[in-house]
Design a protein around this motif. Structure first.
Motif, PDB file in Angstrom:
ATOM      1  N   GLY A 131       7.599  -2.761  -2.942  1.00 22.93           N
ATOM      2  CA  GLY A 131       8.221  -3.172  -4.196  1.00 22.93           C
ATOM      3  C   GLY A 131       9.429  -2.326  -4.543  1.00 22.93           C
ATOM      4  N   TYR A 132       9.350  -1.040  -4.287  1.00 24.58           N
ATOM      5  CA  TYR A 132      10.454  -0.156  -4.676  1.00 24.58           C
ATOM      6  C   TYR A 132      11.445   0.071  -3.545  1.00 24.58           C
ATOM      7  CZ  TYR A 132       8.433   0.425  -9.211  1.00 24.58           C
ATOM      8  OH  TYR A 132       7.981   0.159 -10.466  1.00 24.58           O
ATOM      9  N   ALA A 133      10.947   0.510  -2.367  1.00 26.88           N
ATOM     10  CA  ALA A 133      11.894   0.827  -1.291  1.00 26.88           C
ATOM     11  C   ALA A 133      12.266  -0.395  -0.462  1.00 26.88           C
ATOM     12  CB  ALA A 133      11.311   1.920  -0.393  1.00 26.88           C
ATOM     13  N   GLY A 134      11.569  -1.521  -0.664  1.00 29.31           N
ATOM     14  CA  GLY A 134      11.927  -2.732   0.061  1.00 29.31           C
ATOM     15  C   GLY A 134      11.516  -2.754   1.523  1.00 29.31           C
ATOM     16  N   ILE A 135      10.546  -1.894   1.896  1.00 31.47           N
ATOM     17  CA  ILE A 135      10.044  -1.905   3.276  1.00 31.47           C
ATOM     18  C   ILE A 135       8.947  -2.961   3.367  1.00 31.47           C
ATOM     19  CG2 ILE A 135       8.915  -0.570   5.089  1.00 31.47           C
ATOM     20  CD1 ILE A 135       9.856   1.976   3.559  1.00 31.47           C
ATOM     21  N   VAL A 136       9.214  -4.045   4.076  1.00 30.89           N
ATOM     22  CA  VAL A 136       8.211  -5.098   4.191  1.00 30.89           C
ATOM     23  C   VAL A 136       7.292  -4.765   5.356  1.00 30.89           C
ATOM     24  CG1 VAL A 136       7.809  -7.549   4.457  1.00 30.89           C
ATOM     25  CG2 VAL A 136       9.840  -6.762   3.282  1.00 30.89           C
ATOM     26  N   THR A 137       6.006  -4.596   5.061  1.00 27.53           N
ATOM     27  CA  THR A 137       5.065  -4.194   6.110  1.00 27.53           C
ATOM     28  C   THR A 137       3.842  -5.092   6.120  1.00 27.53           C
ATOM     29  OG1 THR A 137       3.469  -2.488   6.708  1.00 27.53           O
ATOM     30  CG2 THR A 137       4.316  -2.405   4.468  1.00 27.53           C
ATOM     31  N   LEU A 138       3.346  -5.353   7.314  1.00 24.83           N
ATOM     32  CA  LEU A 138       2.113  -6.129   7.469  1.00 24.83           C
ATOM     33  C   LEU A 138       0.988  -5.232   7.951  1.00 24.83           C
ATOM     34  CD1 LEU A 138       2.669  -9.650   9.068  1.00 24.83           C
ATOM     35  CD2 LEU A 138       1.369  -9.045   7.038  1.00 24.83           C
ATOM     36  N   GLY A 139       1.261  -3.920   8.031  1.00 28.77           N
ATOM     37  CA  GLY A 139       0.280  -3.044   8.652  1.00 28.77           C
ATOM     38  C   GLY A 139      -0.211  -1.926   7.758  1.00 28.77           C
ATOM     39  N   HIS A 140      -0.172  -2.150   6.447  1.00 28.63           N
ATOM     40  CA  HIS A 140      -0.499  -1.026   5.579  1.00 28.63           C
ATOM     41  C   HIS A 140      -1.966  -0.634   5.641  1.00 28.63           C
ATOM     42  CE1 HIS A 140       1.775   1.620   3.182  1.00 28.63           C
ATOM     43  NE2 HIS A 140       0.963   1.568   2.149  1.00 28.63           N
ATOM     44  N   ALA A 141      -2.824  -1.549   6.101  1.00 27.21           N
ATOM     45  CA  ALA A 141      -4.245  -1.215   6.217  1.00 27.21           C
ATOM     46  C   ALA A 141      -4.457  -0.118   7.271  1.00 27.21           C
ATOM     47  CB  ALA A 141      -5.051  -2.455   6.570  1.00 27.21           C
ATOM     48  N   ALA A 142      -3.474   0.120   8.125  1.00 26.00           N
ATOM     49  CA  ALA A 142      -3.582   1.214   9.094  1.00 26.00           C
ATOM     50  C   ALA A 142      -3.900   2.520   8.376  1.00 26.00           C
ATOM     51  CB  ALA A 142      -2.281   1.348   9.885  1.00 26.00           C
TER      52      ALA A 142
END
Lengths: 332, 252
Positions: A61-72
């Motif tokens: 939301g803030y830095a704009g890093i789109v990630t699909l792996g945050h559950a790592a």
């Protein structure tokens, strides 16, 4: 007469101050503790999801890093306290949280240095791959992780040596999760209203311009990613400690996608989107699953399509629009 | 003799077989008002990108006050005093005008990585940003989101962000591009009011602006320096008139 720009300067100077309504989520959480004593296990899961979504909000939301792996990172924290408790007899909860934050943060830092060089689809892929690597490691390292079965029946020491985790009613777990969430929230809130947070927003809004004002963009992103990973690790650790088990579900795509949905549903880049999204999503899921045990995901899917089409900024976005209209009407 | 601020020596840039800068040598002096003109595709923006470090040259050097900065990052060059604006607005569109300038000022003052103290408590940063907006007559719009401003005023925010870095060298890439005629005077006024000590290099197609503003003009054609001189010399140069001014005059 006030000089021009004075109002804008005042608004910026007052932005970080606590507003009266910011106390509401905490009042609601305490009220829920007394009103729904039989739902505290579910409530604990909601609080953990809020913390996890909050960590994602910082990077996405803030830095704009789109990630699909945050559950790592959630998984890294969850497994850290599980392994420490089972194999090393380290079952003191608070120091376990610190250990989880350090391990998840370290993984976040190392992977961030490599993968934050990419953007867009490539970034999506490498975040997904990082998580898949960790998931497979947890699956194959059965001697430590319990492999596919995970580690059931973990035992943790009482909090401060006094408050015992309660396997039946989850009272201690709920309050513990709430306290951890509060501490982490205060930290994230300070971060997003700091000059560092402002510069993350700048990176999200226009990275070309951030380079041109002399910002060390890569370094800022890695720092944000590391902090976010550490917070996700804490959320994972609370999950393991309060449920007394850990298995592969903590770091799969299901969990990574779930937290993304929570944040989008609530509204990203808004701090409280994590709160609203987690409550809305999990209550919806809970109710639908009860009413339609086989088809509840259909209902979730429809809600998500509607949100994606008509409410890009989530539930909080709708609230902001309504408030804006109300003000306009009052002004006219 | 005035001090040389920014200088390039034998600067070349190839994209594969395409040569977009060939042996470019340009000098900018302290306090200079220097215009860079030339037909589309002449390599003017490429030169700005080479000067700021957005692009790395294939050969040649960039010197800032005698120091070789060819291998410095963009951030390193900004710290040493090179700032730019973009031909197409590169702004933080979702943020207010004040926040846009705040980000630049905070970066220059070295407080932008600070994590605990709220941004709003940095009164020094806010005050400097506000003062800058006042000098550019943007203070009335300080609280508005950039995306809501008319294009001409957005172009001013571009300049405000660059000035927030307190540069020694300011590179303006077509500051008046896309601004409707009725608004263009606000850009002209802002450029005329730039602090004397800054060396300014301006890329511009508007010949009125160029001849009003520049003490020195460099003409680029096909990646090379074609001619250099004072406005009077350039205006009298037949070759320049043939390749550039002639067609521009025909347009206008």
């Amino acid at each position: 007469m006030t000089p021009p720009g004075f109002a804008a300067a005042q608004a910026l100077a007052a932005r970080h101050r606590f507003k009266w309504w910011e106390v509401l989520p905490w009042v609601a959480a305490i009220a829920a503790f007394f009103l729904f004593p039989t739902y505290l296990s579910f409530g604990t899961q909601v609080l953990i999801t809020i913390l996890f979504a909050l960590s994602l909000d910082l990077v996405m939301g803030y830095a704009g890093i789109v990630t699909l792996g945050h559950a790592a990172f959630f998984g890294a924290g969850a497994y850290t306290v599980g392994i420490l408790a089972l194999h090393f007899g380290w079952n003191e909860p608070l120091s376990g949280l610190v250990a989880a934050a350090v391990v998840a943060g370290a993984i976040g830092f190392v992977s961030g240095v490599v993968l934050l060089r990419t953007q867009g689809l490539a970034l999506l892929m490498v975040t997904l791959c990082t998580m898949a690597l960790l998931e497979e490691s947890a699956n194959m390292g059965a001697a430590y992780t319990g492999g596919f079965d995970g580690m059931p029946g973990l035992e943790f020491a009482p909090i401060f040596g006094v408050f015992q985790f309660d396997p039946l009613f989850f009272r201690a777990q709920y309050l513990y999760a709430l306290a951890v969430l509060l501490v982490c929230f205060v930290l994230v809130r300070a971060l997003v209203y700091s000059p560092f947070g402002e510069s993350l927003t700048g990176i999200r809004e226009n990275v070309l311009r951030m380079h041109a004002v002399g910002a060390p963009v890569q370094r800022r992103l890695v720092v944000a990613y590391t902090i976010s990973a550490a917070l996700a690790g804490v959320a994972g650790a609370v999950f393991t400690q309060t449920t007394a088990f850990v298995n592969l579900s903590v770091l799969g795509l299901d969990r990574a996608a779930g937290v993304l949905i929570v944040l989008i549903l609530g509204g990203y880049g808004r701090l409280y989107g994590a709160f609203v999204g987690a409550v809305a999503y999990m209550v919806l899921e809970h109710t639908l699953a009860k009413a339609y045990p086989t088809a509840w995901q259909l209902g979730i899917g429809i809600v998500l399509i509607v949100v994606a089409l008509y409410a890009r900024n989530g539930i909080l976005g709708i609230a902001e629009t309504l408030r804006g209209r109300l003000r306009m009407r009052r002004a006219s | 003799m005035t001090a040389v601020l920014l200088e390039t020596r034998g600067l070349c840039k190839n994209f594969g077989a395409l040569e977009v800068a060939r042996e470019v040598g340009i000098r900018l002096e302290a306090g200079a008002r220097h215009a860079l003109i030339g037909p589309n595709g002449a390599g003017k923006t490429t030169l700005v990108n080479l000067l700021t470090g957005l692009l790395r040259p294939s050969r040649g050097r960039v010197l800032l006050r005698g120091e070789d900065v060819t291998h410095l990052t963009q951030a390193g060059r900004v710290k040493r005093g090179i700032a730019r604006t973009f031909q197409i607005n590169q702004l933080f569109r979702g943020l207010t005008v004040l926040e846009n300038v705040y980000i630049a000022v905070a970066e220059r003052m070295g407080v932008a990585s600070s994590m605990i103290r709220p941004a709003g408590r940095r009164r020094d940063v806010i005050d400097q940003a506000l003062r800058l907006l006042e000098t550019l007559k943007l203070a009335d719009d300080a609280g508005r989101r950039v995306a809501e401003l008319p294009y001409g005023r957005q172009r001013l925010v571009e300049i405000a962000i660059a000035l927030g870095l307190e540069p020694r060298v300011l590179l303006l890439d077509e500051p008046a591009a896309g601004v409707p005629g009725a608004e263009s005077h606000i850009i002209l006024d802002a450029i005329a009011a730039l602090p004397d000590e800054i060396g300014v290099l301006i890329i511009e197609h508007d010949m009125d602006l160029v001849f009003r503003f520049a003490q020195q003009i460099t003409v680029m054609v096909s990646g090379e320096i074609f001619a250099e001189g004072t406005p009077t010399e350039i205006a009298a140069n037949r070759d320049v008139r043939a390749v550039y001014l002639g067609s521009a005059a025909a347009d206008g």
